[in-house]
Write an enzyme that holds these catalytic residues in place. Structure first.
Site, PDB file in Angstrom:
ATOM      1  N   SER A 126      79.991  50.394  30.502  1.00 24.81           N
ATOM      2  CA  SER A 126      80.915  49.773  29.552  1.00 24.81           C
ATOM      3  C   SER A 126      80.419  49.816  28.108  1.00 24.81           C
ATOM      4  O   SER A 126      81.188  50.069  27.183  1.00 24.81           O
ATOM      5  CB  SER A 126      81.198  48.323  29.954  1.00 24.81           C
ATOM      6  OG  SER A 126      81.768  48.272  31.242  1.00 24.81           O
ATOM      7  N   HIS A 177      79.180  44.906  25.560  1.00 22.99           N
ATOM      8  CA  HIS A 177      80.464  45.428  25.085  1.00 22.99           C
ATOM      9  C   HIS A 177      80.523  45.419  23.560  1.00 22.99           C
ATOM     10  O   HIS A 177      80.855  46.425  22.927  1.00 22.99           O
ATOM     11  CB  HIS A 177      81.609  44.590  25.648  1.00 22.99           C
ATOM     12  CG  HIS A 177      81.891  44.852  27.090  1.00 22.99           C
ATOM     13  ND1 HIS A 177      83.078  44.495  27.684  1.00 22.99           N
ATOM     14  CD2 HIS A 177      81.151  45.432  28.063  1.00 22.99           C
ATOM     15  CE1 HIS A 177      83.059  44.845  28.950  1.00 22.99           C
ATOM     16  NE2 HIS A 177      81.889  45.405  29.212  1.00 22.99           N
TER      17      HIS A 177
END
Length: 199
Positions: A126, A177
């Site tokens: 991610s 993230h």
């Protein structure tokens, strides 16, 4: 730009780096779930464990990018790569795309190392994928005309939604993230200073 119309064979030929990354994701996932391989051994060797990184196991800043335990996690990240990776691989070139992807993932993992406690463990692509969003956003901010209108209309809301959703999902490395996105944005800004990027 983000609509895939290629056949499987064409996709492999046109986007070898994206294809290879997804193949690595799948291979490691299968190794962790096929009985002949010790599941815990692979996870323990490749996962990002802050304490082990602090003790000198620096490969753990890279290897977590390729590890997924849950099938849904693997599917979501690989699907994101299929959608958003090809345009950047074509625009940046194979070598530079690899650098951007891995560097964004490392940036996310370094931030995780310094912000989270020693026993924090993290895996998944991610951070690197958010890094791709960051590069797209850098193009939007600093060289908007390099991206087709259709691409601009898609990537901005997708990036915003992805960031917002980060805060509403359980078990997500929010730090990874956000700092993956920041890393990609900074890398994109530097790239735009030294070379032309056009989609």
């Amino acid at each position: 730009m983000f609509v895939r119309t290629e056949s499987f064979k064409q996709f492999l030929k046109l986007y070898p780096v994206v294809s290879t990354l997804i193949a690595i994701h799948i291979l490691i996932f299968l190794m962790m779930h096929i009985p002949i391989f010790p599941h815990n051994w692979i996870l323990e060797l490749l996962a990002g464990v802050n304490l082990y990184i602090q003790q000198g196991e620096y490969w753990r800043l890279i290897t977590p990018i390729f590890v997924h335990v849950a099938f849904a996690h693997l599917l979501f990240n690989s699907f994101s790569l299929v959608l958003f990776g090809p345009a950047l691989e074509k625009a940046l070139g194979k070598f530079m795309f690899i650098i951007v992807y891995v560097a964004s993932g490392i940036g996310a993992n370094i931030a995780t190392l310094y912000i989270h406690p020693p026993y924090y463990t993290h895996i998944g692509a991610s951070g690197a994928i958010f890094g791709l969003f960051g590069v797209y956003l850098a193009v939007l901010v600093f060289k908007k005309d390099a991206m087709p209108l259709q691409g601009r209309q898609v990537i901005l809301p997708i990036a915003i939604i992805s960031v917002v959703m980060t805060f509403f999902q359980s078990g997500v490395n929010i730090t990874g993230h956000i700092f993956g996105l920041i890393s990609g944005f900074l890398i994109g800004r530097i790239l735009l200073h030294f070379r032309s990027i056009r989609f």
